[in-house]
Design an enzyme around this catalytic site. Structure first.
Site, PDB file in Angstrom:
ATOM      1  N   THR A 167       0.853  -1.198   0.000  1.00  0.00           N
ATOM      2  CA  THR A 167       0.000   0.000   0.000  1.00  0.00           C
ATOM      3  C   THR A 167       0.882   1.239   0.000  1.00  0.00           C
ATOM      4  OG1 THR A 167      -1.773  -1.180   1.112  1.00  0.00           O
ATOM      5  CG2 THR A 167      -1.819   1.224   1.259  1.00  0.00           C
ATOM      6  N   HIS A 265      -7.932   4.326  -1.038  1.00  0.00           N
ATOM      7  CA  HIS A 265      -8.022   3.879   0.359  1.00  0.00           C
ATOM      8  C   HIS A 265      -9.456   4.074   0.881  1.00  0.00           C
ATOM      9  CE1 HIS A 265      -4.616   2.805   3.210  1.00  0.00           C
ATOM     10  NE2 HIS A 265      -5.663   2.671   4.002  1.00  0.00           N
TER      11      HIS A 265
HETATM   12  C1  FNR Z   1      -9.159   0.160   5.081  1.00  0.00           C
HETATM   13  N1  FNR Z   1      -8.267   0.072   4.015  1.00  0.00           N
HETATM   14  C2  FNR Z   1      -7.004  -0.422   4.244  1.00  0.00           C
HETATM   15  N2  FNR Z   1      -6.119  -0.535   3.206  1.00  0.00           N
HETATM   16  C3  FNR Z   1      -4.891  -1.063   3.397  1.00  0.00           C
HETATM   17  O1  FNR Z   1      -4.125  -1.154   2.446  1.00  0.00           O
HETATM   18  N3  FNR Z   1      -4.517  -1.509   4.635  1.00  0.00           N
HETATM   19  C4  FNR Z   1      -5.338  -1.441   5.715  1.00  0.00           C
HETATM   20  O2  FNR Z   1      -4.979  -1.864   6.824  1.00  0.00           O
HETATM   21  C5  FNR Z   1      -6.618  -0.845   5.530  1.00  0.00           C
HETATM   22  N4  FNR Z   1      -7.470  -0.694   6.583  1.00  0.00           N
HETATM   23  C6  FNR Z   1      -8.727  -0.199   6.385  1.00  0.00           C
HETATM   24  C7  FNR Z   1      -9.607  -0.086   7.460  1.00  0.00           C
HETATM   25  C8  FNR Z   1     -10.907   0.334   7.246  1.00  0.00           C
HETATM   26  C9  FNR Z   1     -11.869   0.433   8.403  1.00  0.00           C
HETATM   27  C10 FNR Z   1     -11.355   0.629   5.929  1.00  0.00           C
HETATM   28  C11 FNR Z   1     -12.788   1.024   5.655  1.00  0.00           C
HETATM   29  C12 FNR Z   1     -10.482   0.559   4.874  1.00  0.00           C
HETATM   30  C13 FNR Z   1      -8.683   0.435   2.641  1.00  0.00           C
HETATM   31  C14 FNR Z   1      -9.299  -0.775   1.922  1.00  0.00           C
HETATM   32  O3  FNR Z   1      -8.316  -1.725   1.613  1.00  0.00           O
HETATM   33  C15 FNR Z   1      -9.962  -0.393   0.608  1.00  0.00           C
HETATM   34  O4  FNR Z   1      -9.065   0.329  -0.188  1.00  0.00           O
HETATM   35  C16 FNR Z   1     -11.256   0.421   0.771  1.00  0.00           C
HETATM   36  O5  FNR Z   1     -11.979  -0.002   1.902  1.00  0.00           O
HETATM   37  C17 FNR Z   1     -12.112   0.249  -0.479  1.00  0.00           C
HETATM   38  O6  FNR Z   1     -13.232   1.068  -0.419  1.00  0.00           O
HETATM   39  P1  FNR Z   1     -14.678   0.553   0.068  1.00  0.00           P
HETATM   40  O7  FNR Z   1     -14.982  -0.760  -0.618  1.00  0.00           O
HETATM   41  O8  FNR Z   1     -14.600   0.422   1.549  1.00  0.00           O
HETATM   42  O9  FNR Z   1     -15.577   1.655  -0.388  1.00  0.00           O
END
Ligand code: FNR
Length: 371
Positions: A167, A265
Site C-alpha cells: 500500500t 483507500h
Molecule cells: C481500510 N483500508 C485499508 N487498506 C490497506 O491497504 N490496509 C489497511 O490496513 C486498511 N485498513 C482499512 C480499514 C478500514 C476500516 C477501511 C474502511 C479501509 C482500505 C481498503 O483496503 C480499501 O481500499 C477500501 O476499503 C475500499 O473502499 P470501500 O470498498 O470500503 O468503499
C-alpha cells in the site's frame, strides 16, 4: 466460531450497511464508515460508479456463461476479492479467521491487512489447503526498519501467501476528523498483532523551523528506490495498492511489478482525491489491457463490478461491505455479502448480453462521471 442466522429481509449490500451500525459502538462505526476530512471522496467513490450508464445488448447467446477469469496465473471462479481492512476482531469475534473461511467458501480472493488482529500465519493456515479458494495475498506497508521488513516478508512467504500488496497511498494518515471526534475504535485486546516487535524510529530533535511531519515521520517514507529493494528480497509477485495516476502505474509496470490496485483507500487518506471509477480507465489506457489492474472504492452493486470490468479492471475488491456483513452475522454475513455481489454480477452480465467476462466491453458504458 459463532454461527448466527442470516437476518431476515437482507437482500443487498446496502441492507447490511444499514444494519451494521446497530451492531457497533459509535467509535467503531465512525472508524469503519468514515473517511478523510469532509468525506467528499468517500461519497464520490460510490456516486461515480452510478454515474456511468449501461448500454446493454439484447438476445445474445447466454447459455454456458460464467464469471471465470485468469489472474497472476490462477483461474478464479469470479473476479471478487476482499480488500485489506485492519482489525476485523474490532467488528466481530469471528475476526479474520471468519472472514478468511467465508472468502474461501465463496471462492473470493482475500488480501489480509498488515494491521490484522489475528496472526497472519493462523489466517493462512485456516484456508491455505482449501481446494476451491481464491487467491491469498498479504498487504504490507514498507516500514522504516528494513530488518523488520525482511523478517515480515519471510513470514509472509513461509505462511503460503501468493502475492504481496504494497500500500503506497498512506505515507501518513489522512485528516480523519470523524474518527478523531469519536475516539478509539478497537476494544481492549484487539490490536495489530502482526506488527509486534516493530520499533518506532528514534525521536530526533527537529532542525530549526523543521516540520514534525516532514522531518519526523516522513524522514523514512518509502520511495520507488525501496520498491527495487523489495523486489530483490522476494520472488512473490508485488502489486502496488493506492495508485490513481497513470504515470505511477506506468512506472510500476516498467519496474516489472505484477500489477496495481487503483484505490484511494476508500476515501480515507486524501479527501477530494479523484474517484476510482474516474481514474481506472486512465490507468488502464496507460498500461494496456493485459497488465493486471485491479480496483476498489465504493463498489456496492453487481453493476458496479460490471462497470469496473468494462473499464478494464482484471478484478475488483470490496472493503467496508464485507465488514458490514461481519458485524451483522459474522462469517456467514461475509459469505452472504460475497454471494449477493456475485449473483448481481451474473444478472448484470445477462442483462447486458454478456456470457463471459471477456464479453464485457467499454462499449457497454456511456461516459458519465466527473472526477
Ligand atoms: C481500510 N483500508 C485499508 N487498506 C490497506 O491497504 N490496509 C489497511 O490496513 C486498511 N485498513 C482499512 C480499514 C478500514 C476500516 C477501511 C474502511 C479501509 C482500505 C481498503 O483496503 C480499501 O481500499 C477500501 O476499503 C475500499 O473502499 P470501500 O470498498 O470500503 O468503499
Amino acid at each position: 466460531m459463532s454461527t448466527p442466522a442470516l437476518p431476515p429481509g437482507v437482500v443487498s449490500l446496502a441492507d447490511y450497511e444499514g444494519l451494521a451500525q446497530q451492531h457497533l459502538s459509535d467509535a467503531t462505526w465512525a472508524w469503519l464508515a468514515g473517511g478523510a476530512a469532509d468525506e467528499h471522496t468517500v461519497r464520490a467513490n460510490t456516486q461515480a460508479w452510478a454515474q456511468w450508464r449501461l448500454w446493454p445488448r439484447v438476445m445474445q447467446p447466454l447459455a454456458g456463461g460464467h464469471t471465470r477469469r485468469t489472474l497472476l496465473g490462477r483461474t478464479l471462479a469470479h473476479p471478487l476479492m476482499l480488500a485489506p481492512v485492519a482489525l476485523h476482531r474490532a467488528v466481530h469475534a469471528d475476526g479474520e479467521l471468519g472472514v478468511a473461511c467465508a472468502a474461501s467458501a465463496q471462492q473470493a480472493g482475500l488480501v489480509l491487512s498488515t494491521q490484522a488482529s489475528t496472526p497472519l500465519e493462523s489466517v493462512a493456515q485456516a484456508i491455505r489447503n482449501d481446494a476451491d479458494r481464491g487467491p491469498l495475498w498479504m498487504q504490507m506497508y514498507l516500514q522504516h526498519d528494513r530488518g523488520f521488513n525482511t523478517e515480515f516478508v519471510r513470514r509472509i512467504e513461509a505462511a503460503g501467501y501468493e502475492a504481496l500488496v504494497l500500500t503506497v497511498d498512506a505515507p501518513c494518515s489522512g485528516v480523519r476528523d470523524r474518527e478523531r471526534r469519536a475516539g478509539p475504535a478497537a476494544p481492549p485486546g484487539v490490536s495489530a498483532v502482526n506488527l509486534q516487535g516493530l520499533r518506532m524510529p528514534e525521536a530526533q530533535a527537529l532542525p530549526p523551523g523543521g516540520s514534525a511531519l516532514f522531518d519526523g515521520l516522513l524522514r523514512h517514507a518509502p520511495t520507488w528506490d525501496d520498491i527495487a529493494w523489495l523486489q530483490g528480497l522476494t520472488h512473490l509477485p508485488i502489486l502496488l495498492k493506492g495508485v490513481l495516476h497513470p504515470a505511477d502505474a506506468q512506472q510500476a509496470q516498467s519496474m516489472g511489478l505484477a500489477g496495481v490496485i487503483v484505490s484511494n483507500h476508500g476515501g480515507r487518506t486524501l479527501d477530494t482525491a479523484v474517484s476510482t471509477a474516474w481514474a481506472l480507465p486512465q490507468v488502464v489506457d496507460a498500461v494496456g489491457p493485459d497488465w493486471p489492474v485491479l480496483v476498489d472504492g465504493g463498489i456496492r452493486r453487481g453493476t458496479d463490478v460490471f462497470k469496473a470490468l468494462a473499464l478494464g479492471a482484471h478484478a475488483v475488491l470490496i472493503g467496508r461491505p464485507y465488514l458490514h456483513g461481519l458485524a451483522v452475522a459474522g462469517a456467514l454475513g461475509v459469505a452472504h455479502v460475497i454471494r449477493l455481489l456475485r449473483d448481481e454480477l451474473e444478472i448484470a452480465m445477462a442483462l447486458n448480453g454478456c456470457r463471459t467476462l471477456s464479453d464485457i466491453r467499454r462499449a457497454h458504458l456511456v461516459p458519465g462521471p466527473r472526477a
